[in-house]
Design a protein around this motif. Structure first.
Motif, PDB file in Angstrom:
ATOM      1  N   LEU A 222       0.820  -1.208   0.000  1.00 40.10           N
ATOM      2  CA  LEU A 222       0.000   0.000   0.000  1.00 40.10           C
ATOM      3  C   LEU A 222       0.858   1.263   0.000  1.00 40.10           C
ATOM      4  O   LEU A 222       0.527   2.264  -0.644  1.00 40.10           O
ATOM      5  N   TRP A 223       1.973   1.229   0.706  1.00 36.94           N
ATOM      6  CA  TRP A 223       2.880   2.379   0.732  1.00 36.94           C
ATOM      7  C   TRP A 223       3.481   2.619  -0.657  1.00 36.94           C
ATOM      8  O   TRP A 223       3.571   3.771  -1.110  1.00 36.94           O
ATOM      9  N   LEU A 224       3.853   1.546  -1.339  1.00 34.95           N
ATOM     10  CA  LEU A 224       4.405   1.691  -2.690  1.00 34.95           C
ATOM     11  C   LEU A 224       3.364   2.235  -3.657  1.00 34.95           C
ATOM     12  O   LEU A 224       3.677   3.081  -4.515  1.00 34.95           O
ATOM     13  N   LEU A 225       2.122   1.763  -3.534  1.00 37.43           N
ATOM     14  CA  LEU A 225       1.057   2.269  -4.400  1.00 37.43           C
ATOM     15  C   LEU A 225       0.748   3.730  -4.100  1.00 37.43           C
ATOM     16  O   LEU A 225       0.455   4.514  -5.017  1.00 37.43           O
ATOM     17  N   TYR A 226       0.813   4.101  -2.831  1.00 40.49           N
ATOM     18  CA  TYR A 226       0.576   5.500  -2.468  1.00 40.49           C
ATOM     19  C   TYR A 226       1.668   6.401  -3.039  1.00 40.49           C
ATOM     20  O   TYR A 226       1.387   7.494  -3.561  1.00 40.49           O
ATOM     21  N   ARG A 227       2.911   5.958  -2.955  1.00 40.90           N
ATOM     22  CA  ARG A 227       4.013   6.761  -3.517  1.00 40.90           C
ATOM     23  C   ARG A 227       3.890   6.880  -5.030  1.00 40.90           C
ATOM     24  O   ARG A 227       4.279   7.896  -5.620  1.00 40.90           O
ATOM     25  N   LYS A 228       3.311   5.863  -5.664  1.00 41.25           N
ATOM     26  CA  LYS A 228       3.186   5.873  -7.121  1.00 41.25           C
ATOM     27  C   LYS A 228       2.039   6.772  -7.597  1.00 41.25           C
ATOM     28  O   LYS A 228       2.179   7.518  -8.571  1.00 41.25           O
ATOM     29  N   HIS A 229       0.894   6.712  -6.871  1.00 39.30           N
ATOM     30  CA  HIS A 229      -0.285   7.440  -7.337  1.00 39.30           C
ATOM     31  C   HIS A 229      -0.635   8.655  -6.479  1.00 39.30           C
ATOM     32  O   HIS A 229      -1.473   9.460  -6.888  1.00 39.30           O
ATOM     33  N   HIS A 230      -0.056   8.754  -5.292  1.00 37.11           N
ATOM     34  CA  HIS A 230      -0.320   9.864  -4.369  1.00 37.11           C
ATOM     35  C   HIS A 230      -1.818   9.998  -4.089  1.00 37.11           C
ATOM     36  O   HIS A 230      -2.471   9.021  -3.787  1.00 37.11           O
ATOM     37  N   GLN A 231      -2.378  11.231  -4.230  1.00 32.25           N
ATOM     38  CA  GLN A 231      -3.774  11.468  -3.871  1.00 32.25           C
ATOM     39  C   GLN A 231      -4.762  10.670  -4.730  1.00 32.25           C
ATOM     40  O   GLN A 231      -5.908  10.462  -4.321  1.00 32.25           O
ATOM     41  N   CYS A 232      -4.338  10.250  -5.891  1.00 27.46           N
ATOM     42  CA  CYS A 232      -5.242   9.498  -6.779  1.00 27.46           C
ATOM     43  C   CYS A 232      -5.302   8.013  -6.444  1.00 27.46           C
ATOM     44  O   CYS A 232      -5.993   7.250  -7.135  1.00 27.46           O
ATOM     45  N   GLY A 240      -7.501  -0.425  -4.081  1.00 19.87           N
ATOM     46  CA  GLY A 240      -8.654  -0.920  -3.325  1.00 19.87           C
ATOM     47  C   GLY A 240      -8.555  -2.405  -3.023  1.00 19.87           C
ATOM     48  O   GLY A 240      -8.879  -2.846  -1.917  1.00 19.87           O
ATOM     49  N   ALA A 241      -8.080  -3.184  -4.003  1.00 16.36           N
ATOM     50  CA  ALA A 241      -7.935  -4.625  -3.793  1.00 16.36           C
ATOM     51  C   ALA A 241      -6.893  -4.923  -2.715  1.00 16.36           C
ATOM     52  O   ALA A 241      -7.099  -5.770  -1.842  1.00 16.36           O
ATOM     53  N   GLN A 242      -5.764  -4.206  -2.773  1.00 16.21           N
ATOM     54  CA  GLN A 242      -4.712  -4.422  -1.782  1.00 16.21           C
ATOM     55  C   GLN A 242      -5.136  -3.919  -0.402  1.00 16.21           C
ATOM     56  O   GLN A 242      -4.712  -4.474   0.616  1.00 16.21           O
ATOM     57  N   GLN A 243      -5.986  -2.904  -0.375  1.00 15.72           N
ATOM     58  CA  GLN A 243      -6.477  -2.412   0.907  1.00 15.72           C
ATOM     59  C   GLN A 243      -7.364  -3.454   1.590  1.00 15.72           C
ATOM     60  O   GLN A 243      -7.313  -3.632   2.818  1.00 15.72           O
ATOM     61  N   LYS A 244      -8.184  -4.162   0.798  1.00 12.53           N
ATOM     62  CA  LYS A 244      -8.999  -5.238   1.361  1.00 12.53           C
ATOM     63  C   LYS A 244      -8.115  -6.364   1.909  1.00 12.53           C
ATOM     64  O   LYS A 244      -8.427  -6.960   2.943  1.00 12.53           O
ATOM     65  N   SER A 245      -7.015  -6.635   1.217  1.00 14.01           N
ATOM     66  CA  SER A 245      -6.086  -7.654   1.707  1.00 14.01           C
ATOM     67  C   SER A 245      -5.482  -7.238   3.040  1.00 14.01           C
ATOM     68  O   SER A 245      -5.278  -8.068   3.937  1.00 14.01           O
ATOM     69  N   LEU A 246      -5.180  -5.935   3.162  1.00 12.42           N
ATOM     70  CA  LEU A 246      -4.647  -5.445   4.441  1.00 12.42           C
ATOM     71  C   LEU A 246      -5.676  -5.624   5.554  1.00 12.42           C
ATOM     72  O   LEU A 246      -5.307  -5.894   6.706  1.00 12.42           O
TER      73      LEU A 246
END
Length: 308
Positions: A222-232, A240-246
């Motif tokens: 999730l941290w890597l995805l956040y750094r890649k897409h930021h606010q989007c 969203g899929a990885q957030q459900k896994s978390l």
């Protein structure tokens, strides 16, 4: 001169002993009351979660995740069917359905926990492989893998737990006397021999290690995805899929780890079996996993017409 015979077999309880017996009886009542509350809450929440899940499953297509969800639904259903018997026992304080059924009901809470844990691991590893291999087609042509993994989880858990419960728990003379004379159930602390303790040490350590490791890896995704897409990132399907896994990983941490940490201590102090049952009952709150899996759509079903 008349002499009064002395009854040498009579026992006289001192005030200190009476106080100790009263304290033990009070603690037993607290134990039954607390578990009645916990299992009643689990039954209500679990039934609601099960109903909402069935509603949403009608709208979902077949996938590796939905296969795992179906297995979770089945595991929750089997466990929830045994919860009324636990509530009955803790309300009445007596078990009148026999030792064999006591073992069945007792084993189901362990089977439910181990199967849920195994399926969580399957879901998390599948999602992690999809992310790190950067392949959206991983789950489609190889959908048979989650099916096989789920079947293996069921086979291993049912075989091992059933053998341990059947061959070990309730077989000592002391445990049989407790059940038949006092009509009690779920009191198997005295049956923990050396082999059982070793197995429990290994299993509890494995639970704690795997849960922490997978939670850390999922949080890193999730941290890597956040750094890649930021606010989007919140509008990204992958995020969203990885957030459900978390969410599944956090359920493992919150519901399972406290019990297994305490169990490592309990194995050397079997007199704490009532407290161990309380910690074990808290693991059953993982029945809410489906509510977190479907996210905002759960709220739309529960509160129709509301802007969420």
């Amino acid at each position: 001169m008349d002499s009064t015979p002395i009854n040498t077999n009579s026992t006289v309880t001192t005030p200190a002993q009476n106080k100790s017996m009263g304290k033990a009886d009070f603690e037993e009542k607290e134990y039954h009351t607390l578990l009645t509350i916990i299992y009643t809450a689990v039954l209500i929440i679990g039934t609601a979660s099960f109903s909402i899940t069935l509603y949403f499953m009608k709208l979902r297509t077949s996938s590796s995740t939905s296969i795992a969800v179906i297995n979770l639904i089945f595991a929750h259903l089997i466990f929830l069917l045994t919860v009324p018997f636990r509530i009955y026992y803790h309300v009445t304080g007596h078990w009148r359905i026999g030792m064999a059924f006591c073992k069945v009901v007792s084993s189901m809470v362990h089977i439910h926990m181990y199967i849920s844990f195994g399926i969580y691991v399957v879901i998390l590893i599948t999602r992690l492989l999809v992310f790190y291999r950067n392949s959206e087609q991983l789950a489609s042509p190889r959908r048979i893998y989650p099916q096989v993994a789920s079947a293996v989880v069921w086979l291993i858990v049912l075989t091992i737990v059933t053998c341990i419960i059947t061959l070990t728990y309730g077989n000592s003379n002391k445990e049989r006397e407790t059940v038949y004379n006092h009509q009690q159930c779920f009191k198997f602390g005295n049956d923990l021999n050396h082999i059982s303790r070793v197995i429990n040490y290994v299993v509890s350590t494995l639970f704690i290690t795997v849960a922490i490791l997978l939670t850390g890896l999922q949080a890193n995704v999730l941290w890597l995805l956040y750094r890649k897409h930021h606010q989007c990132c919140t509008v990204q399907q992958e995020f969203g899929a990885q957030q459900k896994s978390l969410n599944f990983a956090l359920i493992m941490v919150v519901c399972f780890i406290p019990y297994h940490i305490f169990r490592l201590y309990y194995l050397q102090h079997p007199e704490l079996q009532n407290l161990n049952e309380v910690f074990l009952s808290l693991t059953t709150f993982n029945c809410v996993d489906m509510l977190t899996f479907f996210g905002r759509r759960t709220l739309l079903v529960c509160f129709p017409g509301k802007a969420i």
